[in-house]
Design an enzyme around this catalytic site. Structure first.
Site, PDB file in Angstrom:
ATOM      1  N   ASP A  34      34.635  24.877  29.176  1.00  0.00           N
ATOM      2  CA  ASP A  34      35.677  25.753  29.064  1.00  0.00           C
ATOM      3  C   ASP A  34      36.515  26.502  30.037  1.00  0.00           C
ATOM      4  O   ASP A  34      35.649  26.951  30.967  1.00  0.00           O
ATOM      5  CB  ASP A  34      35.029  27.074  27.838  1.00  0.00           C
TER       6      ASP A  34
ATOM      7  N   GLU B 174      38.581  22.126  29.984  1.00  0.00           N
ATOM      8  CA  GLU B 174      39.841  22.672  29.507  1.00  0.00           C
ATOM      9  C   GLU B 174      40.598  23.261  30.402  1.00  0.00           C
ATOM     10  O   GLU B 174      40.390  24.322  30.940  1.00  0.00           O
ATOM     11  CB  GLU B 174      39.484  23.457  28.279  1.00  0.00           C
TER      12      GLU B 174
END
EC number: 2.4.1.19
Length: 714
Positions: free
Chosen positions: A256, A285
């Site tokens: 993330d 991400e």
């Protein structure tokens, strides 16, 4: 047994191509569930664990954290690992054809209920961690997690976990009693909290305004307690935590917020995974908005050793099919440009929606756009990821409406059937998994692309216009002469085609809203490399080379011109080779194969050889004054420092948060326990100015992190 296995594999391959059937995972090592480092032949299904299926009501949170009627989308709903297991066992997931599950971060999260704007909020999403070495009780315990891994593997499905080492949980600098004060625990023992952070576990630089990369890295993301990765305790903690989960059999990691962590630390971190006992596929991400490109995004994908979610692809597909603000010509331009920009395009994870964007399906609209976007993504370059419920046409704009409870497990929707028909192609036809992409026919509404790898090929034709058919003439392909049926069997109004000599396709009409896939799979008599994973490693690490036509007898693997033979070949199969990285000069190099009969393969470009084990070092230089438009960079004697090449120098360095101008700093992944010679340079307007005096020297730590501070030498 080994030679008999190879004969059986060859027979199975021949039969599959003759009959058009899919091979079981054991028949081809590159497509096996055991292939943890390459996902090109896989289809990922992303699950927000709490919102998928409640398989064990006994672990549902009590009190205000749980929404029994599921009316508050910010509370827990009850989805858990047992629910996912149930959907594997009842055939919903296996029947769809997905071969990897990306689940919410499994670690222990805070249990506090936080009120924002009068609404109760919880950690249902998994991103408010408190202990990365414990499980989220609402999802299950370690036994449940192991059961999920084992069940998935037994059904030839990989498991990818979300992992968020950027932060812990919400905290308020001025109110230690807010929530759980961002507390970090190590297997139940408190390491520290955001307030009174005497150990320096967190950054205390305020919240980011997203104005610069530096601001986003070294300041808090919203009110989340931001981890200080330039801290030995944190570095060691996250390495031991991820090793715990990998040791349970996890097959991949989705990181993330990679845009918001030091790039050098992330490179060092993933290199420790690749060089450890459990190397796996990793992707991160880095959010990009519509029509947004970012050179730092491309640089990260090419240099960090980590792959990325392909937001540029996703945003373009949404504009073309969902919003109709771009054309099919624009779509192909993105496919072409990204293939040239990203060194490892087959590792980019493609998607059409996820938990951070509006659902693809628009409420009240027809479903064909969703079905066509899925068809394209399943047959395009990269690793396709499907967001849970997209196959059920779930709608919802923004967080939390895009994270509603799974509405249905209907295996009869057209979208489900599209996935069911096309997902197996990634394992049966290497052109889909590894192939190049060429535009064969295009106008504003129609795009026909060809995927090609070796002698295998596939044509994908899509007409997004729901009211007008298009006559297709002059279409050329690499398909051998013959008649080809639509792999979708007309599910999206596709048709058969006839191919003549030279690959010319007989004129036909592509129906309004029509989509068709035609494919040809052939055995390879010459070696062809499709992918290499990981794409970064040090001498002594093992890499996996996937492709076709390697033969059943070991030949030679080359890193540049350095040959690997004998004990350096760990295994050699027709579709997969595992080899040890030899002692070669660090830096980018090509990987190629020569069969036992002397036939050479294509070259996989840009494999990144590291000098050795990596650590993160913060380089800081004071009194480096510059003119407007000029920045400071770092260069030195190691490949990780650019090998004295100004064009490969590290930077531009930062000068606003951790240190302020005229001081500059950057966190860099460098070889451990190594004496480095380095200098700083100034670059701007095409001019390079080298620092004066002798080289700076620094011996890096054997493990952990370090900091070196010097003054600019005039």
């Amino acid at each position: 047994m080994k030679s008999r296995y190879k004969r059986l594999t060859s027979l199975a391959l021949s039969l599959s191509m003759a009959l058009g059937i899919s091979l079981p995972a054991w028949a081809s090592p590159d497509t096996s569930v055991d292939n943890k480092v390459n996902f090109s032949t896989d289809v990922i299904y992303q699950i927000v664990t709490d919102r998928f299926a409640d398989g064990d009501r006994t672990n549902n949170p009590a009190g205000d954290a749980f929404s029994g009627d599921r009316s508050n989308l910010k509370l827990y709903f009850g989805g858990d690992w047992q629910g996912i297991i149930d959907k594997i066992n009842d055939g919903y997931l296996t029947g769809m054809g997905v071969t990897a599950l990306w689940i919410s971060q499994p670690v222990e999260n805070i249990t506090s209920v936080i009120k924002y704007s009068g609404v109760n909020n919880t950690s249902y999403h998994g991103y408010w961690a408190r202990d990365f070495k414990q499980t989220n009780d609402a999802f299950g315990d370690f036994a449940d997690f192991q059961n999920l891994i084992d069940t998935a593997h037994a059904h030839n499905i990989k498991v990818v976990i979300d992992f968020a080492p950027n932060h812990t949980s919400p905290a308020d600098r001025d109110n230690p009693g807010f929530a759980e004060n961002g507390g970090m625990y190590d297997n139940g023992s408190l390491l520290g909290a955001y307030s009174n952070d005497t150990a320096g576990l967190f950054h205390h630089n305020g919240g980011t305004d997203f104005s610069t990369i530096e601001d986003g890295i070294y300041k808090n993301l919203y009110d989340l307690a931001d981890i200080n990765h330039n801290n030995n305790a944190m570095d060691a903690y996250f390495k031991s935590a991820i090793d715990l989960w990998l040791g349970m059999g996890v097959d991949g990691i989705r990181f993330d917020a990679v845009k918001h962590m030091p790039f050098g630390w992330q490179k060092s971190f993933v290199s420790s995974i690749y060089g450890g006992d459990h190397p796996v596929f990793t992707f991160g991400e880095w959010y990009l908005g519509a029509d947004q490109t970012d050179g730092d995004n491309i640089k990260f994908a090419n240099e960090s050793g980590m792959n990325l979610l392909d937001f540029e692809y996703a945003q373009e597909v949404r504009e073309v099919f969902r919003d109709k603000t771009e054309t099919m010509k624009d779509l192909y331009e993105v496919l072409a440009s990204t293939e040239s920009q990203y060194d490892y395009i087959n590792n980019m994870v493609t998607f059409i929606d996820n938990h951070d964007m509006d659902r693809f399906q628009v409420a009240g609209s027809g479903t064909r756009a969703t079905e066509q976007a899925l068809a394209l993504t399943l047959t395009s370059r990269g690793v396709p990821a499907i967001y849970y419920g997209t196959e059920q046409y779930m709608t919802g704009d923004g967080d939390p409406n895009n994270r509603a409870m799974m509405t249905s497990f209907n295996t009869g929707t057209t979208a489900y059937k599209v996935i069911q028909a096309l997902a197996p192609l990634r394992k049966s036809n290497p052109a889909i998994a590894y192939g190049t992409t060429t535009e064969r026919w295009v106008n504003n509404d129609v795009l026909i692309i060809e995927r090609k790898f070796g002698s295998s090929a596939a044509l994908v034709a899509i007409n997004r216009n729901s009211s007008a058919a298009y006559p297709i003439s002059g279409l050329l392909s690499s398909l051998p002469a013959g008649t080809y049926s639509d792999v979708l069997n007309g599910l999206l109004n596709g048709n058969s085609i006839t191919v003549g000599s030279g690959g010319a396709v007989t004129n036909f009409t592509l129906a309004a809203g029509g989509t068709a896939v035609w494919q040809y799979t052939a055995p390879e008599t010459s070696p062809a490399i499709g992918n290499v994973g990981p794409t970064m490693g040090q001498p002594g690490n093992i890499v996996t080379i996937d492709g076709r036509g390697f033969g059943g007898t070991a030949g030679t693997v080359y890193f540049g011109t350095t040959a690997v033979t004998g004990s350096g070949i760990v295994s050699w199969e027709d579709t997969q080779i595992k080899a040890v990285i030899p002692k070669v000069a660090a830096g980018k190099t090509g990987v190629s194969v020569k069969t036992s009969s002397g036939t050479a393969s294509n070259t996989f470009k840009s494999f990144n050889v590291l000098t050795g084990d990596q650590v993160t070092v913060r380089f800081l230089v004071n009194q480096a004054n510059t003119n407007y438009g000029t920045n400071v960079y770092l260069v030195g004697n190691a490949a990780e420092l650019g090998s004295w090449d100004p064009n490969k120098a590290i930077g531009p360095m930062y000068n606003q948060v951790i240190a302020k101008y005229p001081s500059w700093y950057y966190d860099v992944s460098v070889p451990a326990g190594t004496k480095l010679d380095f200098k700083f340079i100034k670059k701007g307007g095409g001019t390079v100015t080298w620092e004066g005096g002798g080289n700076h020297t620094y011996t890096t730590p054997a493990s952990g992190v370090g900091t070196v501070t010097v003054d600019w030498q005039n």
